[in-house]
Each structure stands twice: as C-alpha cells, then as structure tokens.
Write a protein that holds these residues in place. Sequence first.
Motif, short mmCIF file in Angstrom:
data_model
loop_
_atom_site.label_atom_id
_atom_site.label_comp_id
_atom_site.label_asym_id
_atom_site.label_seq_id
_atom_site.Cartn_x
_atom_site.Cartn_y
_atom_site.Cartn_z
N ALA A 61 0.83 -1.21 0.00
CA ALA A 61 0.00 0.00 0.00
C ALA A 61 0.86 1.26 0.00
N LEU A 62 1.96 1.23 0.74
CA LEU A 62 2.86 2.39 0.75
C LEU A 62 3.43 2.66 -0.64
N ALA A 63 3.77 1.61 -1.35
CA ALA A 63 4.35 1.77 -2.69
C ALA A 63 3.33 2.32 -3.68
N ARG A 64 2.06 2.11 -3.41
CA ARG A 64 1.01 2.57 -4.33
C ARG A 64 0.50 3.97 -3.99
N ASP A 65 0.91 4.51 -2.87
CA ASP A 65 0.44 5.82 -2.43
C ASP A 65 1.17 6.93 -3.21
N LYS A 66 0.43 7.68 -4.02
CA LYS A 66 1.05 8.67 -4.91
C LYS A 66 1.65 9.84 -4.13
N GLU A 67 1.02 10.25 -3.04
CA GLU A 67 1.57 11.35 -2.25
C GLU A 67 2.88 10.94 -1.59
N ILE A 68 2.93 9.73 -1.07
CA ILE A 68 4.18 9.23 -0.48
C ILE A 68 5.25 9.13 -1.55
N ALA A 69 4.89 8.64 -2.73
CA ALA A 69 5.86 8.51 -3.82
C ALA A 69 6.45 9.87 -4.19
N TYR A 70 5.59 10.87 -4.25
CA TYR A 70 6.07 12.22 -4.58
C TYR A 70 7.06 12.71 -3.52
N GLU A 71 6.74 12.49 -2.24
CA GLU A 71 7.62 12.93 -1.16
C GLU A 71 8.95 12.20 -1.19
N VAL A 72 8.91 10.89 -1.39
CA VAL A 72 10.15 10.11 -1.45
C VAL A 72 11.03 10.59 -2.59
N PHE A 73 10.43 10.80 -3.75
CA PHE A 73 11.20 11.21 -4.92
C PHE A 73 11.79 12.61 -4.73
N SER A 74 11.00 13.53 -4.24
CA SER A 74 11.48 14.91 -4.08
C SER A 74 12.53 15.00 -2.98
N MET A 75 12.34 14.28 -1.88
CA MET A 75 13.33 14.31 -0.81
C MET A 75 14.63 13.64 -1.24
N SER A 76 14.53 12.61 -2.04
CA SER A 76 15.73 11.96 -2.57
C SER A 76 16.50 12.92 -3.48
N LEU A 77 15.77 13.61 -4.33
CA LEU A 77 16.41 14.61 -5.19
C LEU A 77 17.13 15.67 -4.36
N LYS A 78 16.49 16.11 -3.29
CA LYS A 78 17.10 17.13 -2.43
C LYS A 78 18.39 16.60 -1.80
N ASN A 79 18.39 15.33 -1.40
CA ASN A 79 19.61 14.72 -0.87
C ASN A 79 20.74 14.77 -1.89
N ILE A 80 20.40 14.44 -3.13
CA ILE A 80 21.41 14.44 -4.20
C ILE A 80 21.95 15.84 -4.43
#
Length: 420
Positions: A378-397
Amino acid sequence: MHNIDSDSDEELPQGWEERATEDGSVYYVNSFTNKIQWVHPQTGRKKVLPKDLPFGWTKSVNEEGETIFIQKETNTTTYLDPRLAFAVDEKEHVHDFRQRFDGSSTAYQILHGIDLSMKYVLITGCNAGIGYETAKSMARHGCNVLFANRNMEATNEAIKQIVQETNACEDNLKAIHCDLSSLESVKKCALAVPTVFAKNLDMVILNAGLFGLPYTETTDQLETIYQVNHLSHMYLALLLEPLLKKGSRVVFVSSESHRYASLQNRFSMQNLAMTKEEYSSMMSYNNSKLYNVITAKMLSEEWKSKGIYVNSLHPGNMVYTNISKSWWLYRLAFLLVRPFTKSLQQAAATTVYVATAAELDGVTGLYFNNCFYCEESALARDKEIAYEVFSMSLKNIVDKVGSEHIQKYCDKYIEKKTPS
C-alpha cells in the motif's frame, strides 16, 4: 509447429499447420480444405513473431530461390521459420500477457532462443551473486555487458570466469568503476559510459545491494544502506537517461521486504535515511527496497512518453549470496535455509525476464515476483508518499553534488510544494 509454451487449448486441430510469411506474420493452413486464415483455429487469436531469429539461427536463400533457415551450431537447415516456436498472442492491451514462467524457472530458460548480440546492458553489483548470474546468462546469449562495480579486481575475475563458462566474447564484456557509496563516483561512471561502452543502452539493471550492516555512513555522510541501495541507484538512472531510447528498459531489483517498510516520522523529519539513534539495519533495508519500487514507478511515469520502460522486482527469498556476509548470524540463517530457497539461476530469472521478455514491450511501472507482476504494498502505491520520497531523494542528491545534469527534475520536484 506450435508455441513451446502453449496450453492444451492452443494445440492445433488435426490437419492444421502454422506458418509464417516473409514479413513475419503468422497464418494457419488447413491441409484438408486448403483454407487459410490469420487467427488460431482453436483460440481465435492472432499471433505475432519475434522480430529477430532465435539465438544461433541465420536466414539464407538456396539455389532454387527458396528461403531456408540455418542452425549455426549444428549446421542443420529447415524451411520452417524457427521464430514460430516463440510466437505469442497479439496483445489487445499492453498488460495483456500470460504467465509463462514461475519461481522454479531459471534465467537460461527465460532466455531460450533469445538473441541479445545487438543489445547493450549496464548492470550494477555483478561480480558475484545474483548480479553475476544475471550478467553471465545475458553474456551467454551474446549481450554486450557493462559491469558497473566498486571492486575492479573482482570484476575482471568475474569477466574471465564468464568467458570460460559460456564462451562469450571477451570484447563484449566491459568493466567500469562505480562506487555506490559515493555520488561523485556514480556521476563519473554515468558520464563515462558513452566513451567506454555504448552511446545507447537497451537495458539498465540496478542490482547492487547491501543488507545487515551496523550503522555506518558513506563518504557523502549518508547512512550506507540508504545510499547504496536507493539514492545512488536513483541518481545513476537519472544520469543515464540521455543514453536511453525508445524501448529501453530500466530494472530496479527490489525485494518483498519492501512490504515491511516503515516511514513513521520520515517526512516530518525530512530525512528518508535512518539516524544513528533510531537505526535498525533490517528496517533500513526494508525502507530502501520500498524506495526502489517507488522510484521505478515515478520514473515510469516520467519516461512513459519517451517509450522508456521502468519496472521493479523481487528476485527471491533469502537467496544465498554475499549479501549476508556482514554478520555471522545472518550468514548462518541464510545457510540454514539454503536448501529451501532459489538457486542463483532461479534468482536471476525474474531480473532477466523483466529485462528481455518480448511480451513486456510497453509494460512499465509494475512490480514483478516469480516472473509475473503482482501488486506492491500500500505504501508503494500511495502517490503522495511517492512524490515525497522522490522529491526528498532529489534534495539529498542536490545537497551533496549539486543539480547539474538533473536540473529539470529539481525544478519540477524541489521547487513545487505539492504534486501537480
């Protein structure tokens, strides 16, 4: 001649033959009535042939002007198009495909008849374990393989071993240094690929992974499992985008462990990686595998319009590899269950399937297990969580190495506060 993977309902009725036209279309002939039709007489479905001849076959014209097919290894000839053995149903929808393999299938079985001699693949973490078996299986079928690893000595030994075991051409197997604990190393690797290997990649297999480490940090001052398993692979995929073309496939090797991830307080803390105080090696691993699935889904949406396909997968439970080497207790546990888990050939099967199977053309954003797609957590299918994970990962980079080469993603995901 019928599909080698056929079910009983696909057996041709008596008197019917399956044939192929010069341009690769399948048709059926009734020898009793001389009737010709384009759909299977039993199923009513059309079939399509692979674009290329099976591995080891060539086509020629004999003295009578007839097309013949030659099996190079045995030098036998036939008038029957060998691609008929690999004909598959024409898909009405991109996800319209049947399960042909399962958890007992091997990578060699997946690749039966597939010619990869004109394909180029980059694989991370492939000097041992599942990655090595993946590279070996693809090299055995003529693929050009770029081994992207940290240990160059072990990588060169792996290449020599594969050449000995498979008779693969050594010139087709190249090594490049890629230390996933350093984002700078990842960037150097990606930018060097066109000069040391190929200007275009048909497949990228992000396989490397760590498990069971005590709390350590990388040269970028990030928790090691988080960076090696997730962040560096995401960065590498983004950097390799210019080398990907229509039909290219990117494969994230994740795990069923992603179902046990916990993102409690992760977003409020603005830190996807676990801190030293809260660290659990198992939870760090679970989270990193969730991030793999999420990243694959996010990139599948980003690259869908370009015809670049991105999927993730689980290779197998507790497969005996070097991933368990960090602690004696993990080594013992993996050793005890070894008789009941997949072999390395079986563990590499789903990776090879997702990277090469013809029926997966156009398939993107899915998660696979035992050579077939299944629903993610369910976590993997949550679009809001996905957006946060992707954006926070980009910020780390960006915080560590800047936004050069990935600026368009930074503009889209870091500047905006909510999903569009």
